[in-house]
Design a protein around this motif. Structure first.
Motif, mmCIF file in Angstrom:
data_model
loop_
_atom_site.group_PDB
_atom_site.id
_atom_site.type_symbol
_atom_site.label_atom_id
_atom_site.label_comp_id
_atom_site.label_asym_id
_atom_site.label_seq_id
_atom_site.Cartn_x
_atom_site.Cartn_y
_atom_site.Cartn_z
ATOM 1 N N MET A 218 -8.847 -49.703 -18.026
ATOM 2 C CA MET A 218 -8.542 -48.752 -16.964
ATOM 3 C C MET A 218 -9.506 -47.578 -17.039
ATOM 4 S SD MET A 218 -4.997 -46.797 -16.098
ATOM 5 C CE MET A 218 -4.174 -48.381 -15.931
ATOM 6 N N TYR A 219 -10.022 -47.197 -15.893
ATOM 7 C CA TYR A 219 -10.912 -46.044 -15.829
ATOM 8 C C TYR A 219 -10.281 -44.978 -14.942
ATOM 9 C CZ TYR A 219 -14.524 -48.678 -18.210
ATOM 10 O OH TYR A 219 -15.217 -49.383 -19.148
ATOM 11 N N ILE A 220 -10.234 -43.758 -15.467
ATOM 12 C CA ILE A 220 -9.665 -42.635 -14.730
ATOM 13 C C ILE A 220 -10.689 -41.522 -14.678
ATOM 14 C CG2 ILE A 220 -7.821 -40.913 -14.633
ATOM 15 C CD1 ILE A 220 -6.056 -42.830 -16.184
ATOM 16 N N THR A 221 -10.948 -41.008 -13.495
ATOM 17 C CA THR A 221 -11.820 -39.854 -13.356
ATOM 18 C C THR A 221 -11.060 -38.731 -12.661
ATOM 19 O OG1 THR A 221 -12.706 -40.623 -11.229
ATOM 20 C CG2 THR A 221 -13.908 -41.258 -13.221
ATOM 21 N N ILE A 222 -11.406 -37.507 -13.015
ATOM 22 C CA ILE A 222 -10.821 -36.324 -12.378
ATOM 23 C C ILE A 222 -11.978 -35.451 -11.912
ATOM 24 C CG2 ILE A 222 -9.191 -34.423 -12.603
ATOM 25 C CD1 ILE A 222 -8.128 -35.732 -15.139
ATOM 26 N N THR A 223 -12.101 -35.264 -10.614
ATOM 27 C CA THR A 223 -13.234 -34.514 -10.093
ATOM 28 C C THR A 223 -12.790 -33.480 -9.065
ATOM 29 O OG1 THR A 223 -13.595 -36.202 -8.400
ATOM 30 C CG2 THR A 223 -14.879 -36.404 -10.420
ATOM 31 N N PRO A 224 -13.386 -32.289 -9.117
ATOM 32 C CA PRO A 224 -13.168 -31.312 -8.044
ATOM 33 C C PRO A 224 -14.020 -31.695 -6.853
ATOM 34 C CG PRO A 224 -14.680 -30.414 -9.665
ATOM 35 C CD PRO A 224 -14.262 -31.772 -10.171
ATOM 36 N N GLN A 225 -13.528 -31.461 -5.651
ATOM 37 C CA GLN A 225 -14.288 -31.815 -4.451
ATOM 38 C C GLN A 225 -15.218 -30.664 -4.090
ATOM 39 O OE1 GLN A 225 -14.144 -35.017 -2.979
ATOM 40 N NE2 GLN A 225 -13.264 -35.178 -5.018
ATOM 41 N N LYS A 226 -16.525 -30.913 -4.173
ATOM 42 C CA LYS A 226 -17.510 -29.845 -4.029
ATOM 43 C C LYS A 226 -18.452 -30.115 -2.871
ATOM 44 C CE LYS A 226 -20.088 -26.826 -7.124
ATOM 45 N NZ LYS A 226 -20.543 -26.619 -8.512
ATOM 46 N N LEU A 227 -18.836 -29.040 -2.168
ATOM 47 C CA LEU A 227 -19.819 -29.098 -1.090
ATOM 48 C C LEU A 227 -20.921 -28.097 -1.414
ATOM 49 C CD1 LEU A 227 -17.549 -29.164 2.087
ATOM 50 C CD2 LEU A 227 -18.868 -31.060 1.160
ATOM 51 N N GLY A 228 -22.071 -28.600 -1.897
ATOM 52 C CA GLY A 228 -23.146 -27.694 -2.262
ATOM 53 C C GLY A 228 -22.745 -26.823 -3.437
ATOM 54 N N SER B 18 -14.895 -27.534 -1.530
ATOM 55 C CA SER B 18 -14.418 -27.836 -0.183
ATOM 56 C C SER B 18 -13.327 -26.857 0.235
ATOM 57 C CB SER B 18 -13.855 -29.260 -0.128
ATOM 58 O OG SER B 18 -14.833 -30.204 -0.520
ATOM 59 N N PRO B 19 -13.491 -26.206 1.390
ATOM 60 C CA PRO B 19 -12.459 -25.272 1.855
ATOM 61 C C PRO B 19 -11.217 -25.981 2.373
ATOM 62 C CG PRO B 19 -14.184 -25.472 3.489
ATOM 63 C CD PRO B 19 -14.654 -26.245 2.284
ATOM 64 N N SER B 20 -11.372 -27.287 2.690
ATOM 65 C CA SER B 20 -10.250 -28.052 3.231
ATOM 66 C C SER B 20 -10.273 -29.464 2.667
ATOM 67 C CB SER B 20 -10.327 -28.105 4.758
ATOM 68 O OG SER B 20 -9.358 -29.005 5.277
ATOM 69 N N SER B 21 -9.097 -30.055 2.600
ATOM 70 C CA SER B 21 -8.981 -31.440 2.133
ATOM 71 C C SER B 21 -9.146 -32.445 3.274
ATOM 72 C CB SER B 21 -7.609 -31.646 1.466
ATOM 73 O OG SER B 21 -6.563 -31.385 2.408
ATOM 74 N N ALA B 22 -9.381 -31.957 4.494
ATOM 75 C CA ALA B 22 -9.384 -32.820 5.678
ATOM 76 C C ALA B 22 -10.403 -33.956 5.585
ATOM 77 C CB ALA B 22 -9.638 -31.983 6.930
ATOM 78 N N ASP B 23 -11.622 -33.652 5.164
ATOM 79 C CA ASP B 23 -12.650 -34.694 5.089
ATOM 80 C C ASP B 23 -12.283 -35.756 4.060
ATOM 81 O OD1 ASP B 23 -14.140 -33.486 7.048
ATOM 82 O OD2 ASP B 23 -15.543 -32.511 5.674
ATOM 83 N N PHE B 24 -11.780 -35.318 2.926
ATOM 84 C CA PHE B 24 -11.433 -36.271 1.879
ATOM 85 C C PHE B 24 -10.244 -37.135 2.289
ATOM 86 C CE2 PHE B 24 -9.468 -37.236 -2.372
ATOM 87 C CZ PHE B 24 -10.466 -38.094 -2.791
ATOM 88 N N VAL B 25 -9.242 -36.506 2.895
ATOM 89 C CA VAL B 25 -8.082 -37.260 3.373
ATOM 90 C C VAL B 25 -8.511 -38.249 4.449
ATOM 91 C CG1 VAL B 25 -5.902 -37.075 4.643
ATOM 92 C CG2 VAL B 25 -6.401 -35.483 2.783
ATOM 93 N N GLY B 26 -9.401 -37.818 5.337
ATOM 94 C CA GLY B 26 -9.913 -38.714 6.377
ATOM 95 C C GLY B 26 -10.642 -39.905 5.782
#
Length: 343
Positions: A1-11, A15-23
């Protein structure tokens, strides 16, 4: 099993919103009937809409700066051996996720209002996916790249001839293309593996979005904290802090094994993979001490994993250990670097 934990970053900012990731996580539902869709869920509710996920996650980031992640993405990828143990991928993985997130909160060295944090103190949403595609970072794509480059050059020559910009034998060039397609080192269903191609077999995995702030939108809970099981004095009080990643990854495996009565091989364990990176001599010494049948399974698992391995088995165990180490460690290093939080 592989588990990764990453913050969602833009530049440089998060990310100010989770909308893109949820989409992005909704992509597998496109074109499906309602009954065939996989919906978001959390600890207590099923069939949560994407809009609700975005609203809840985006509205739970009080006082966070642009330089601080608003949410984290946890990706849980069971091996094919682990998936084979499941009776119903979607329902079993959903049940496992809810137990896994209890391990997640238990790995924080934090207290809220004088008590350890519990599952009700976090805000998370999860989704099961059943497909994966080959990416440019996959070792099969990288090792197929020389063939891909030559094929592209030949196809460009053919196009130039067809459009009158050059002269040449199109049939001869096409034969070269066909030969290169067949000779590419990594194939799937008789075709050269290319970026974007769906991966064969059972690819079920879990995506989890977890808010940086607790459910009350008051306290910050960062799994990216480098402080592990420590205390710091703030405003005259000793405050616990940190997230124990080793504990989380180790508990995640034990929870899976307990939930599904899974007999985990040495090569599958987080501790073994960590030894492989930190102290390969200990790793291979432990590997060679395994009973013959378990060692054979371990080598088969290593060879069949998504980490590059040699296609042939060397004559001696010493040769095998050295060659496996050289190729496997490079692959694991790349996998670890792809996540800002890992082993």
């Amino acid at each position: 099993m592989y588990i990764t934990i990453t913050p969602q970053k833009l530049g440089n900012n998060y990310s100010p919103s989770s909308a893109d990731f949820v989409g992005y996580l909704e992509k597998e539902n496109q074109g499906l009937e309602q009954a065939g869709m996989e919906h978001f869920f959390n600890q207590y509710d099923d069939e949560i809409s994407a809009d609700e996920v975005v609203k809840e996650i985006d509205g739970n980031g009080a006082k966070l700066k642009k330089t601080e992640p608003k949410f984290y993405s946890i990706t849980v990828s069971p091996s094919k051996y682990e998936l084979n143990r499941l009776q119903n991928n979607s329902e079993d993985l959903k049940r496992y996720t809810r137990e896994l997130m209890k391990d997640y909160v238990a790995s924080f060295n934090r207290e809220i209002n004088g008590r350890p944090i519990n599952i009700d103190d976090i805000k998370y949403y999860a989704k099961i996916e059943h497909q994966r595609t080959f990416k440019g970072t996959d070792w099969q794509i990288r090792e197929n790249q020389p063939s891909a480059t030559k094929i592209l050059q030949l196809k460009t020559e053919i196009r130039n001839i067809k459009e009158g910009r050059a002269e040449g034998n199109i049939k001869l060039l096409q034969n070269k293309v066909d030969r290169l397609e067949k000779e590419a080192p990594h194939q799937q269903d008789g075709k050269r593996i290319v970026q974007g191609m769906p991966k064969a077999g059972n690819q079920s995995h879990i995506h989890i979005i977890v808010s940086r702030k607790d459910a009350s939108n008051t306290f910050s809970l960062s799994p990216g904290s480098k402080h592990k099981a420590s205390e710091v004095e703030m405003h005259g009080k000793n405050v616990k802090r940190g997230f124990d990643r080793d504990q989380f990854f180790d508990r995640a495996e034990k929870t899976f094994d307990r939930t599904f009565s899974y007999q985990r091989n040495f090569a599958e364990t987080y501790r073994a993979r960590k030894d492989f990176i930190k102290n390969p001599k200990i790793y291979f010494a432990s590997l060679m001490k395994l009973p013959i049948n378990e060692r054979a399974i371990a080598f088969r698992m290593m060879k069949e994993s998504d980490i590059p391995m040699l296609p042939s088995i060397p004559v001696t165990q010493a040769q095998l250990a050295m060659k496996v180490f050289n190729r496997l460690r490079r692959g694991v290093d790349i996998a670890i670097k792809s996540s800002s939080i890992g082993i």
